[in-house]
Design a protein around this motif. Structure first.
Motif, PDB file in Angstrom:
ATOM      1  N   THR A   1       1.189   0.115  16.520  1.00  0.00           N
ATOM      2  CA  THR A   1       2.366   0.990  16.492  1.00  0.00           C
ATOM      3  C   THR A   1       2.425   1.706  15.140  1.00  0.00           C
ATOM      4  OG1 THR A   1       3.607  -1.022  15.948  1.00  0.00           O
ATOM      5  CG2 THR A   1       3.783  -0.212  18.185  1.00  0.00           C
TER       6      THR A   1
ATOM      7  N   THR B   1       0.819  -1.217   0.000  1.00  0.00           N
ATOM      8  CA  THR B   1       0.000   0.000   0.000  1.00  0.00           C
ATOM      9  C   THR B   1       0.852   1.265   0.000  1.00  0.00           C
ATOM     10  OG1 THR B   1      -0.174  -0.301   2.374  1.00  0.00           O
ATOM     11  CG2 THR B   1      -2.067  -0.924   1.061  1.00  0.00           C
TER      12      THR B   1
ATOM     13  N   SER C   1       4.665  -6.295   2.785  1.00  0.00           N
ATOM     14  CA  SER C   1       4.602  -7.080   1.545  1.00  0.00           C
ATOM     15  C   SER C   1       5.977  -7.636   1.206  1.00  0.00           C
ATOM     16  CB  SER C   1       4.145  -6.195   0.389  1.00  0.00           C
ATOM     17  OG  SER C   1       2.954  -5.557   0.725  1.00  0.00           O
TER      18      SER C   1
HETATM   19  P1  AMP Z   1       2.210  -3.239   3.285  1.00  0.00           P
HETATM   20  O1  AMP Z   1       3.382  -3.634   2.482  1.00  0.00           O
HETATM   21  O2  AMP Z   1       1.196  -2.481   2.509  1.00  0.00           O
HETATM   22  O3  AMP Z   1       1.614  -4.366   4.034  1.00  0.00           O
HETATM   23  O4  AMP Z   1       2.736  -2.217   4.380  1.00  0.00           O
HETATM   24  C1  AMP Z   1       3.813  -2.583   5.204  1.00  0.00           C
HETATM   25  C2  AMP Z   1       4.174  -1.426   6.081  1.00  0.00           C
HETATM   26  O5  AMP Z   1       3.232  -1.305   7.142  1.00  0.00           O
HETATM   27  C3  AMP Z   1       5.489  -1.596   6.783  1.00  0.00           C
HETATM   28  O6  AMP Z   1       6.597  -1.340   5.949  1.00  0.00           O
HETATM   29  C4  AMP Z   1       5.333  -0.579   7.897  1.00  0.00           C
HETATM   30  O7  AMP Z   1       5.554   0.727   7.436  1.00  0.00           O
HETATM   31  C5  AMP Z   1       3.869  -0.753   8.276  1.00  0.00           C
HETATM   32  N1  AMP Z   1       3.798  -1.704   9.385  1.00  0.00           N
HETATM   33  C6  AMP Z   1       3.686  -3.032   9.349  1.00  0.00           C
HETATM   34  N2  AMP Z   1       3.721  -3.569  10.578  1.00  0.00           N
HETATM   35  C7  AMP Z   1       3.864  -2.528  11.435  1.00  0.00           C
HETATM   36  C8  AMP Z   1       3.996  -2.412  12.840  1.00  0.00           C
HETATM   37  N3  AMP Z   1       3.953  -3.460  13.641  1.00  0.00           N
HETATM   38  N4  AMP Z   1       4.141  -1.172  13.366  1.00  0.00           N
HETATM   39  C9  AMP Z   1       4.161  -0.077  12.581  1.00  0.00           C
HETATM   40  N5  AMP Z   1       4.059  -0.128  11.242  1.00  0.00           N
HETATM   41  C10 AMP Z   1       3.918  -1.337  10.673  1.00  0.00           C
END
Ligand code: AMP
Length: 584
Positions: free
Chosen positions: A316, A107, A343
């Motif tokens: 978080t 995303t 992802s």
């Molecule tokens: P996506 O690839 O669309 O699933 O987004 C992944 C992104 O979501 C990560 O690179 C982070 O920026 C954020 N994200 C995922 N897990 C966490 C977490 N536990 N705390 C804060 N941000 C997160």
């Protein structure tokens, strides 16, 4: 030393007991460097023949030293030409030996643009391996939680194909489609095991029908539910809002033991629910009506699902804005922020799942990807996992099995402590997600803190406050200024004086956070007064829908905190109902 890294296969993941999993975790955290070296060697060995590694003259080497000398650190933009070729149907070994089977839609949390991230069978095994560690950690911390049911709101999104015939799909959708059904009966328990949502409901691409069906089953099983959640906190909040809007229809269906034909039309979802709704339950319907018609939503999760031990969802980073709402709905139920996933890779597990949100840190599993850490502000100082320093902030750089080599993920992490020899990281912010008018830079974490502060001072009553927000800069004025779009929780809006206070406190908080902002506002006058634009209720939902229409998955979607997409800005501006400037 026991072998801490072995390339995972489905059998080893399935067959290890929870005790063995915990032992393996312990060993990995003692032998961090060895595990990482072995894993990197395996990645490089399996991909030695690829165009990418050949071009960087790896010549079959598998050691980290050569790797770091030969292969440059890259961003998504650098890899895009390779990914585009894969998307266009080039099946040669461009980035990986094992073919890329899917492109996962990330995303793109910084500005709202989507990225396509390569994925193959080897990553699928790593993903399963990762999830197999989660419940053993949970069970160690929360006694017998695995015995009851989970009400996990999970959603899939339709998939498409690139011009070259490669599937493009959300990471979570890919996981649920390939594993959800199997995980309900698999030997190892995952966060998604024993879920009240039937497979057909979870895999239904119509989000509304899927939510309705999942909520209905969750209500039927309300006393069995021991943990309630989703991957991201935003989805849990959406689920409760859904209940607020649709409890009437849900209670009616429960009372009559029939399923509303107008709402759930998908035959497989209807069939799966008929197995749960075996008879009318007027008492349950009455109970739900009593709880939901009172208009008192504080503690609703505890009231409806009284055996829930905690709310399981990431709270978080950008999800921290939902903490207040979850605390309100959960009436003090602990929030368990268990996972750190993307992802690109499923990476981190919280070893203390019940720690309060401000103390949450994640262990990056050393056997799922090779991690390097770029100190913030020092492009030359890249270090590996064994050499990060307590308290320092680093941008995460990953190398995985699916063709990302030394890839800057864009997340900034802070070293919060160590478990054995493995560092534990707090999520600090997305790098690059910044607002800037002059020389100052305000990142999303600063923005979040300023909004929190302002909401706390201007709208102290529970149930009021900010439902969603996003920032941008308006350089159409001279000087340019920050614009923060806010959607209020109170549907009837709030008095102009309250928004005046909000605006003033927020600007003060930004000045405290950021010396350059203060300078720009007070000394050089290079930044104009902060503007708050209040948008209509439902605006951020609309923005989410648009992102989902562009390919983002609902379960993965995060509101971009710093809006840069022109179309999003235009949409937000079209929904503004009031605007307030700071009088600071
Ligand atoms: P996506 O690839 O669309 O699933 O987004 C992944 C992104 O979501 C990560 O690179 C982070 O920026 C954020 N994200 C995922 N897990 C966490 C977490 N536990 N705390 C804060 N941000 C997160």
């Amino acid at each position: 030393m026991t072998t801490v890294f072995t390339f995972p296969n489905t059998n080893t993941v399935d067959e290890q007991t929870e005790t063995e999993k915990l032992q393996q975790l312990e060993e990995m955290t003692v032998h961090v460097s060895e595990t990482q070296e072995k894993l990197l060697a395996e990645i490089l060995r399996r991909n030695a023949m690829t165009e990418y590694l050949k071009a960087h003259k790896m010549n079959g080497a598998t050691g980290s030293k050569t790797f770091k000398q030969q292969v440059p650190m890259v961003t998504y933009e650098d890899l895009k030409p390779y990914i585009n070729r894969i998307a266009d149907g080039d099946r040669s070994a461009i980035l990986t030996g094992v073919p890329i089977s899917e492109l996962h839609i990330s995303t793109g949390t910084s500005s709202g643009e989507n990225k396509l991230i390569p994925f193959n069978d080897e990553m699928a095994r790593c993903r399963l391996l990762f999830f197999s560690f989660v419940m053993p950690v949970f069970n160690k911390n929360v006694a017998s939680v695995a015995k009851g049911k989970a009400l996990y709101f999970l959603f899939v999104k339709g998939e498409t194909k690139t011009a070259g015939g490669i599937k493009t799909i959300g990471g979570m959708t890919s996981f649920l489609k390939s594993e959800y059904s199997r995980l309900q009966s698999s030997k190892f328990s995952s966060p998604f095991s024993s879920n009240t949502g039937p497979t057909a409901a979870i895999l239904c691409p119509d989000t509304f029908q899927s939510m309705y069906a999942q909520m209905l089953c969750g209500l039927y099983h309300r006393l069995d539910v021991l943990r309630l959640g989703s991957i991201f906190a935003s989805v849990v909040v959406r689920a409760i809002r859904f209940l607020q809007l649709h409890w009437h229809e849900l209670a009616h269906d429960i009372a009559t033991g029939t399923l509303n034909h107008a709402i759930v039309t998908d035959p497989s979802v209807r069939e799966s629910i008929s197995c749960v709704m075996t008879r009318p339950k007027p008492d349950l319907a009455r109970f739900i009506t009593e709880q939901c018609s009172s208009g008192e939503w504080a503690g609703i999760i505890r009231k409806i699902w009284p055996n829930t031990r905690f709310i399981d969802a990431i709270v978080t980073g950008s999800m921290s804005q939902y903490i207040n709402m979850l605390e309100y709905y959960g009436d003090g139920l602990p929030l368990a922020s268990t996972l750190y996933v993307s992802s690109e890779c499923c990476m981190g597990i919280n070893l203390r799942p019940l720690a309060p949100p401000s103390e949450v840190s994640y262990l990056l599993l050393p056997n799922v990807a090779y991690f390097e850490f770029l100190p913030v502000g020092d492009e030359q100082g890249l270090v590996d996992m064994a050499h990060v320093e307590l308290g320092k902030e680093y941008e995460l750089v990953i190398t995985n099995f699916a063709g990302l080599y030394r890839y800057r993920l864009g997340d900034v992490l802070r070293v919060a402590g160590f478990y054995k020899k493995a560092p534990l990281f707090q999520f600090a912010r997305r790098s690059g997600a910044v607002l800037s008018v002059d020389v100052e830079k305000t990142d999303e974490a600063m923005l979040q803190r300023a909004v929190d502060r302002a909401a706390y001072e201007a709208m102290p009553e529970s149930g009021t406050g900010i439902a969603e927000f996003a920032g941008s800069v308006d350089t159409g004025t001279v000087p340019g200024h920050y614009v923060v779009y806010v959607e209020l929780m109170a549907k009837r809006g709030v008095a102009a004086e309250v928004m005046g206070v909000f605006c003033r406190v927020m600007e003060k908080a930004l000045m405290t956070e950021n010396w350059y902002y203060k300078e720009g506002r007070e000394a050089s006058c290079s930044i104009g007064p902060l503007e708050i634009r209040v948008v209509r209720c439902g605006t951020f939902e609309k923005m989410a829908e648009r992102a989902i229409a562009r390919g983002a998955a609902i379960g993965q979607y995060k509101v971009p905190r710093c809006i840069k997409l022109k179309s999003d800005l235009e949409m937000l501006d079209s929904m503004v109902v009031a605007s307030h400037f700071s009088s600071s």
